[in-house]
Design a protein around this motif. Structure first.
Motif, PDB file in Angstrom:
ATOM      1  N   LEU A 117       0.812  -1.212   0.000  1.00 37.99           N
ATOM      2  CA  LEU A 117       0.000   0.000   0.000  1.00 37.99           C
ATOM      3  C   LEU A 117       0.852   1.272   0.000  1.00 37.99           C
ATOM      4  O   LEU A 117       0.421   2.308  -0.511  1.00 37.99           O
ATOM      5  N   THR A 118       2.057   1.187   0.510  1.00 40.25           N
ATOM      6  CA  THR A 118       2.902   2.371   0.668  1.00 40.25           C
ATOM      7  C   THR A 118       3.160   3.132  -0.635  1.00 40.25           C
ATOM      8  O   THR A 118       2.967   4.348  -0.673  1.00 40.25           O
ATOM      9  N   PRO A 119       3.564   2.481  -1.744  1.00 41.22           N
ATOM     10  CA  PRO A 119       3.800   3.263  -2.972  1.00 41.22           C
ATOM     11  C   PRO A 119       2.524   3.915  -3.512  1.00 41.22           C
ATOM     12  O   PRO A 119       2.561   5.055  -3.980  1.00 41.22           O
ATOM     13  N   VAL A 120       1.413   3.199  -3.438  1.00 44.07           N
ATOM     14  CA  VAL A 120       0.142   3.747  -3.927  1.00 44.07           C
ATOM     15  C   VAL A 120      -0.278   4.927  -3.056  1.00 44.07           C
ATOM     16  O   VAL A 120      -0.694   5.977  -3.556  1.00 44.07           O
ATOM     17  N   HIS A 121      -0.164   4.770  -1.757  1.00 43.94           N
ATOM     18  CA  HIS A 121      -0.512   5.826  -0.808  1.00 43.94           C
ATOM     19  C   HIS A 121       0.340   7.065  -1.047  1.00 43.94           C
ATOM     20  O   HIS A 121      -0.161   8.187  -1.101  1.00 43.94           O
ATOM     21  N   ARG A 122       1.643   6.852  -1.199  1.00 39.03           N
ATOM     22  CA  ARG A 122       2.574   7.972  -1.387  1.00 39.03           C
ATOM     23  C   ARG A 122       2.200   8.775  -2.630  1.00 39.03           C
ATOM     24  O   ARG A 122       2.148   9.999  -2.602  1.00 39.03           O
ATOM     25  N   ARG A 123       1.910   8.086  -3.717  1.00 41.98           N
ATOM     26  CA  ARG A 123       1.565   8.771  -4.974  1.00 41.98           C
ATOM     27  C   ARG A 123       0.234   9.493  -4.871  1.00 41.98           C
ATOM     28  O   ARG A 123       0.100  10.633  -5.320  1.00 41.98           O
ATOM     29  N   ALA A 124      -0.781   8.823  -4.316  1.00 37.21           N
ATOM     30  CA  ALA A 124      -2.113   9.425  -4.254  1.00 37.21           C
ATOM     31  C   ALA A 124      -2.127  10.661  -3.365  1.00 37.21           C
ATOM     32  O   ALA A 124      -2.709  11.691  -3.719  1.00 37.21           O
ATOM     33  N   VAL A 125      -1.485  10.583  -2.209  1.00 35.68           N
ATOM     34  CA  VAL A 125      -1.455  11.728  -1.293  1.00 35.68           C
ATOM     35  C   VAL A 125      -0.663  12.885  -1.909  1.00 35.68           C
ATOM     36  O   VAL A 125      -1.076  14.043  -1.826  1.00 35.68           O
ATOM     37  N   ALA A 126       0.455  12.569  -2.560  1.00 40.12           N
ATOM     38  CA  ALA A 126       1.250  13.620  -3.208  1.00 40.12           C
ATOM     39  C   ALA A 126       0.458  14.268  -4.336  1.00 40.12           C
ATOM     40  O   ALA A 126       0.482  15.493  -4.507  1.00 40.12           O
ATOM     41  N   ASN A 127      -0.262  13.469  -5.104  1.00 43.64           N
ATOM     42  CA  ASN A 127      -1.079  14.022  -6.190  1.00 43.64           C
ATOM     43  C   ASN A 127      -2.208  14.886  -5.656  1.00 43.64           C
ATOM     44  O   ASN A 127      -2.516  15.934  -6.226  1.00 43.64           O
ATOM     45  N   ALA A 128      -2.844  14.447  -4.580  1.00 42.77           N
ATOM     46  CA  ALA A 128      -3.930  15.247  -3.994  1.00 42.77           C
ATOM     47  C   ALA A 128      -3.395  16.607  -3.557  1.00 42.77           C
ATOM     48  O   ALA A 128      -4.023  17.644  -3.818  1.00 42.77           O
TER      49      ALA A 128
END
Length: 136
Positions: A117-128
């Motif tokens: 989950l960490t890579p997906v979380h990192r990208r989604a939060v950064a994009n938001a």
């Protein structure tokens, strides 16, 4: 006059439920922003839209493969721990299955989920964060 100390960032990683919650908040924001952008883009895309849409595809692919790689790496670590525990059991004369107790399996499973989950979380939060700063 003395300078005020900077606030410290929290140390350590967020837990799996915290990451999941942040992802549930960030992903709809990113989707809404990008869908709105697609709806208003028209037939001829601007350079900014072309860049964003291309970035959207490549980052999804990268996050997917990073997630799989992280989960595979974590599974290898767990397998290594099991092997080490089994060998230790053989050397001490205990049965091999005593190496990792049944109550440790949920923790191992959580480690695999969190690493995926960490890579997906990192990208989604950064994009938001990034998309909420930009004009539409």
């Amino acid at each position: 006059m003395t300078a005020r100390p900077r606030p410290r960032k929290p140390s350590g990683r967020a837990s799996l439920p915290a990451k999941w919650l942040e992802l549930q908040v960030a992903a709809p924001q990113v989707i809404a922003h990008r869908l709105g952008r697609m709806a208003t883009a028209g037939p001829v895309l601007s350079v900014r839209d072309q860049r964003e849409f291309t970035h959207m595809l490549t980052e999804k692919q990268a996050a997917f493969w990073m997630s799989w790689w992280a989960m595979g790496t974590e599974l290898c670590r767990i397998q290594s721990e099991l092997t080490q525990a089994s060998l230790q059991g053989v050397l001490t004369g205990q049965p091999a299955w005593i190496g990792m107790s049944w109550w440790q399996w949920p923790t191992a499973f959580q480690r695999v989920l969190e690493s995926g989950l960490t890579p997906v979380h990192r990208r989604a939060v950064a994009n938001a964060r990034r998309l909420n700063r930009t004009r539409r």
